[in-house]
Design an enzyme around this catalytic site. Structure first.
Site, PDB file in Angstrom:
ATOM      1  N   ASN A   9       0.865  -1.182   0.000  1.00  0.00           N
ATOM      2  CA  ASN A   9       0.000   0.000   0.000  1.00  0.00           C
ATOM      3  C   ASN A   9       0.900   1.230   0.000  1.00  0.00           C
ATOM      4  O   ASN A   9       1.521   1.536   1.013  1.00  0.00           O
ATOM      5  CB  ASN A   9      -0.890  -0.051   1.257  1.00  0.00           C
ATOM      6  N   LYS A  11       0.086   4.286  -0.194  1.00  0.00           N
ATOM      7  CA  LYS A  11      -0.499   5.494   0.425  1.00  0.00           C
ATOM      8  C   LYS A  11      -0.243   6.700  -0.493  1.00  0.00           C
ATOM      9  O   LYS A  11      -0.261   6.541  -1.706  1.00  0.00           O
ATOM     10  CB  LYS A  11       0.051   5.682   1.843  1.00  0.00           C
ATOM     11  N   HIS A  96      -9.322   1.153   5.485  1.00  0.00           N
ATOM     12  CA  HIS A  96      -7.995   1.340   6.089  1.00  0.00           C
ATOM     13  C   HIS A  96      -8.118   2.291   7.280  1.00  0.00           C
ATOM     14  O   HIS A  96      -8.958   3.192   7.280  1.00  0.00           O
ATOM     15  CB  HIS A  96      -7.020   1.879   5.041  1.00  0.00           C
ATOM     16  N   GLU A  98      -6.447   4.762   8.129  1.00  0.00           N
ATOM     17  CA  GLU A  98      -6.233   6.199   7.881  1.00  0.00           C
ATOM     18  C   GLU A  98      -7.524   6.893   7.446  1.00  0.00           C
ATOM     19  O   GLU A  98      -7.913   7.878   8.081  1.00  0.00           O
ATOM     20  CB  GLU A  98      -5.044   6.393   6.924  1.00  0.00           C
ATOM     21  N   GLU A 165      -5.022  -5.175  10.790  1.00  0.00           N
ATOM     22  CA  GLU A 165      -3.986  -4.150  10.948  1.00  0.00           C
ATOM     23  C   GLU A 165      -4.180  -3.420  12.273  1.00  0.00           C
ATOM     24  O   GLU A 165      -4.933  -2.441  12.342  1.00  0.00           O
ATOM     25  CB  GLU A 165      -4.077  -3.141   9.802  1.00  0.00           C
ATOM     26  N   GLY A 171       2.944   1.982  10.759  1.00  0.00           N
ATOM     27  CA  GLY A 171       3.891   3.080  10.604  1.00  0.00           C
ATOM     28  C   GLY A 171       4.698   3.389  11.860  1.00  0.00           C
ATOM     29  O   GLY A 171       5.346   4.427  11.944  1.00  0.00           O
ATOM     30  N   SER A 204       3.772  -2.372  10.066  1.00  0.00           N
ATOM     31  CA  SER A 204       5.238  -2.388  10.187  1.00  0.00           C
ATOM     32  C   SER A 204       5.871  -3.704   9.738  1.00  0.00           C
ATOM     33  O   SER A 204       6.906  -4.108  10.267  1.00  0.00           O
ATOM     34  CB  SER A 204       5.672  -2.048  11.620  1.00  0.00           C
TER      35      SER A 204
HETATM   36  P1  PGA Z   1       3.124   0.131   7.561  1.00  0.00           P
HETATM   37  O1  PGA Z   1       1.626   0.381   7.006  1.00  0.00           O
HETATM   38  O2  PGA Z   1       3.613  -1.137   6.948  1.00  0.00           O
HETATM   39  O3  PGA Z   1       3.887   1.326   7.114  1.00  0.00           O
HETATM   40  O4  PGA Z   1       3.012   0.022   9.045  1.00  0.00           O
HETATM   41  C1  PGA Z   1       0.732  -0.685   6.869  1.00  0.00           C
HETATM   42  C2  PGA Z   1      -0.593  -0.181   6.349  1.00  0.00           C
HETATM   43  O5  PGA Z   1      -1.007   0.910   6.732  1.00  0.00           O
HETATM   44  O6  PGA Z   1      -1.263  -0.862   5.544  1.00  0.00           O
END
Ligand code: PGA
Length: 246
Positions: A9, A11, A96, A98, A165, A171, A204
């Site tokens: 992803n 983003k 997601h 976010e 997740e 992140g 992560s």
């Molecule tokens: P990350 O993000 O691997 O940077 O933690 C995962 C995600 O948001 O799908």
């Protein structure tokens, strides 16, 4: 047997030029993956077309980072399933954390997005996961169960992916412990009620943690953010070492 799905992803990263450079570096590194896994990349909408051309014939799938439930109309900033299908997109991330956090997306809206995606022929990747506070107060199971039940309502569970997740792991560099991620993925499978449903872990994930995660029996793949921006690192993730029994 469930096929593993390794998804990146991106983003809000990667211009078209950067996406093209990524594809050139990445393609040769994943040209002989075992048949037990699929690779999916979710670029920003603007780079989908570029990436579709650059990855043509590679077998790598494309996902969108969201999708709207209407076919067209006055929905500024949104994207319809047919617009994605036309570009060769096969999967759509919905729910997601976010957009849940920044745009207050509800389980009901996420469900509408997932239903529209699925009925158009896209495979929804429905994200679920608890916050730090919810985990600390012992609400993890209740929160995720609600997200699963409401988010997947009315969907064909043979044609979707659930991504577990935990928000505190996204992140942050704090990968959820593999055994714990496996436990939650197992619970999700029981709530979905379909042993064949594909369940990813995300948060992560990186080249150092992938093999440990993919050994877990309930984890059928990963959704990778930051580490999917580096072609060499993401190729290492896609080339994870399969469990001996596979
Ligand atoms: P990350 O993000 O691997 O940077 O933690 C995962 C995600 O948001 O799908």
């Amino acid at each position: 047997m469930r096929k593993a799905v390794i998804a990146g992803n991106w983003k809000m990263h990667m211009t078209c030029a950067e996406a093209r450079a990524f594809a050139e570096a990445f393609r040769p590194l994943v040209s002989s993956l075992p048949a037990d896994r699929d690779v999916v990349l979710a670029p920003p909408f603007t780079a989908i077309s570029t990436l579709a051309t650059a990855l043509d014939g590679s077998g790598i799938h494309l996902a969108s980072q969201n999708v709207h439930w209407e076919g067209k109309g006055a929905f500024t900033g949104e994207i319809a399933p047919a617009m994605l299908l036309e570009l060769g997109v096969s999967h759509a991330i919905v729910g997601h954390s976010e957009p849940r956090k920044y745009f207050s997306e509800s389980d009901e809206q996420i469900n509408r997005r997932a239903r529209a995606a699925q009925s158009a022929g896209l495979v929804p990747i429905v994200c679920v996961g608890e916050s730090d506070g919810q985990r600390e107060s012992g609400e993890t199971e209740r929160v995720i169960r609600r997200q699963v039940e409401q988010g997947l309502d009315g969907l064909d569970t043979n044609h979707l992916i659930v991504a577990y997740e935990p928000i505190w792991a996204i992140g942050t560099g704090k990968t959820c412990e593999a055994v714990e991620a496996n436990r939650i993925c197992g619970l999700i499978r029981s709530w979905v009620g379909n042993p064949e449903v594909v369940i990813q872990y995300g948060g992560s994930v990186n080249p150092a943690t992938i093999d440990q995660l993919m050994i877990q029996p309930e984890i059928d793949g990963v959704l990778v953010g930051g580490a999917s921006l580096d072609p060499i690192g993401f190729a290492r993730i896609a080339n994870y070492q399969a469990p001996v029994s596979a």
